[in-house]
Design a protein around this motif. Structure first.
Motif, short mmCIF file in Angstrom:
data_model
loop_
_atom_site.label_atom_id
_atom_site.label_comp_id
_atom_site.label_asym_id
_atom_site.label_seq_id
_atom_site.Cartn_x
_atom_site.Cartn_y
_atom_site.Cartn_z
N TYR A 20 -21.14 9.35 3.10
CA TYR A 20 -19.95 9.54 2.28
C TYR A 20 -19.06 10.65 2.82
CZ TYR A 20 -22.45 6.74 -1.20
OH TYR A 20 -23.11 5.72 -1.85
N ASN A 21 -19.39 11.17 3.99
CA ASN A 21 -18.60 12.26 4.57
C ASN A 21 -17.18 11.80 4.86
OD1 ASN A 21 -17.68 14.08 7.03
ND2 ASN A 21 -19.36 15.15 6.01
N ARG B 133 -28.29 9.89 4.33
CA ARG B 133 -27.66 9.00 3.35
C ARG B 133 -26.40 9.65 2.77
NH1 ARG B 133 -33.17 7.93 0.06
NH2 ARG B 133 -34.05 6.19 1.25
N ASP B 134 -26.53 10.93 2.43
CA ASP B 134 -25.37 11.64 1.87
C ASP B 134 -24.21 11.71 2.86
OD1 ASP B 134 -26.79 12.03 -0.45
OD2 ASP B 134 -27.39 14.08 0.03
N ARG C 196 -26.82 2.01 0.79
CA ARG C 196 -25.81 2.92 1.36
C ARG C 196 -25.22 2.35 2.66
NH1 ARG C 196 -26.78 8.43 -0.38
NH2 ARG C 196 -27.08 8.27 -2.65
N GLU D 126 -32.58 11.61 3.22
CA GLU D 126 -31.63 11.77 2.11
C GLU D 126 -30.35 12.44 2.57
OE1 GLU D 126 -29.76 11.33 -1.25
OE2 GLU D 126 -31.73 10.45 -0.86
N SER D 127 -30.48 13.41 3.46
CA SER D 127 -29.29 14.08 3.98
C SER D 127 -28.42 13.12 4.78
CB SER D 127 -29.70 15.26 4.88
OG SER D 127 -30.38 16.25 4.13
#
Length: 454
Positions: free
Chosen positions: A346-347, A342-343, A373, A339-340
């Motif tokens: 968007y960085n 995946r996030d 994603r 999950e991290s």
């Protein structure tokens, strides 16, 4: 009895000796000054992490290692204006074969030393603590993240100057054994599992039988034949059963809260008709299967905590180190790590987005959200991110991405992206891909012929 007057030859020898000593000192100083500049180009056997308050012991340790033909990288310059601290030292950690933490009450209070250990852990470097204070003195000052990352590792102690030689010999033996093991691994096909499990030197300390209980044993003891229990009830019983272990590792309630919040998401709770969080027995058992092995319940929670706290440290680091650290996260198959990653797609930093795409593919995760994603990366304005997204989708054989990959293969204006899309399509394979690629190539040949005729 008076001393003999110095002869011209004696004076000349003394002068030469002084000059040699001065030259030697200047050479070491020059080597030290240049070390940060050359670290990324000259990987070493060992990287030493230490507090600059312990520089005398560091120098003694470094000299002893080099006398035994162990090459060393260490920051001898310290924090000075203009020094890219985490960039240079982070690269040295990633390059080094082994990581030594010169542990003291000063080390564990240093944010830089905390970051270095977290990066070494994430990067799967074998960690060797060399402590110059007692374990209790160090643990009294140590935060939870560092405690977790150093738990289960055998420490070497050097508490008295007169025992240093024997203490160092013990450390040296372990270092050489690990270096030999790495040489052997380079010559043979070592499985990923072995590389993961040989992360650190394990402690010989006798373990409490409770910490070795499997999740089924814990569940039967506390919840008997129930298949689902309230999350809060599980938390309460777990905290009571492992009270000593929890109190030893966690220094603050907020740190326990951080662990529980992440663990709650990890085990994927259900909700009953009253919207109460419920933990299924099966989910807890699945949680304890990590990297192909079934661990005890406590070991599983401890390993999960190591990952979470190390990630928390790494994500707060300087970006030049963080990008390389993210690359290593692909070895962790935890849902929270996934999950991290995946996030991170968007960085704002395109380098982070690209590396996160590749790391996400390395986890082997092919859930719909992961594919969704990664497919967004195919529309990224940065060509490296598009290229990484293509290769990631190909690696996990995401058939849903075939139309988008075909579009890039046909239309992207960057040749490297088109090549990455083609490689991804070939990895995915299947009739749909073969037919579409065949039609495209036939059309391209026809268009080329028409162009030549005109």
């Amino acid at each position: 009895m008076g001393s003999k007057p110095s002869t011209p030859k004696a004076k000349q020898n003394a002068k030469a000796s002084t000059v040699d000593a001065k030259k030697s000192k200047e050479k070491h100083a020059k080597d030290d000054d240049n070390q940060l500049k050359t670290s990324s180009n000259s990987p070493k056997d060992v990287m030493i992490s230490y507090s600059h308050q312990d520089k005398e012991m560091m120098a003694k340790l470094r000299e002893s290692l080099e006398d035994n033909d162990i090459t060393v990288w260490v920051d001898v310059v310290g924090l000075q204006a203009g020094v890219d601290f985490l960039g240079k030292i982070g690269q040295a950690i990633l390059n080094a074969k082994l990581f030594i933490s010169l542990l003291s009450t000063s080390t564990v209070k240093s944010k830089y030393c905390q970051d270095e250990i977290a990066l070494a852990y994430i990067s799967q470097k074998p960690i060797f603590p060399f402590a110059i204070n007692t374990q209790q003195e160090i643990y009294d000052c140590m935060g939870t993240g560092m405690k977790l990352q150093l738990s289960g590792i055998e420490w070497t102690f050097a508490l008295k100057p007169e025992t240093f030689e024997n203490d160092f010999a013990e450390l040296l033996s372990r270092l050489k054994a690990e270096l030999e093991a790495q040489k052997s691994d380079e010559k043979s096909d070592v499985s990923e599992k072995r590389m993961l499990t040989r992360h650190t030197s394990k402690s010989k300390k006798k373990k409490d039988p409770r910490t070795q209980e499997l999740s089924e044993e814990f569940w039967k003891k506390h919840f008997d034949k129930e298949e689902v229990v309230e999350w809060e009830r599980f938390k309460k019983d777990f905290s009571k059963y492992f009270h000593a272990e929890m109190e030893y590792l966690f220094t603050e309630d907020k740190e326990k809260g951080f662990l529980w919040a992440n663990l709650k998401e990890e085990v994927e709770l259900l909700n009953d008709e009253n919207s109460v969080d419920m933990l299924p027995k099966k989910n807890l058992i699945d949680f304890t299967v990590r990297y192909g092995d079934t661990l005890s319940l406590w070991e599983s929670v401890e390993e999960f905590g190591k990952e979470m706290f190390a990630m928390q440290e790494v994500f707060g680091m300087d970006s030049s180190v963080r990008v390389q650290a993210i690359e290593h996260l692909g070895q962790f198959q935890s849902p929270r790590v996934i999950e991290s990653l995946r996030d991170l797609l968007y960085n704002e930093d395109p380098n982070v987005r690209a590396v996160a795409s590749v790391s996400l593919a390395k986890t082997g995760n092919s859930e719909k959200l992961t594919i969704k994603r990664l497919m967004k990366a195919l529309n990224d304005k940065d060509r490296l991110v598009r290229e990484a997204g293509c290769l990631a989708l190909g690696h996990i054989k995401a058939k849903e991405a075939i139309p988008a990959l075909l579009r890039l293969w046909r239309n992207d204006f960057i040749s490297h992206v088109r090549e990455a899309a083609q490689a991804a399509l070939e990895l995915i394979g299947g009739d749909e891909v073969e037919q579409a690629m065949h039609i495209t190539k036939v059309l391209a040949d026809e268009i080329r012929l028409l162009t030549l005729e005109n």
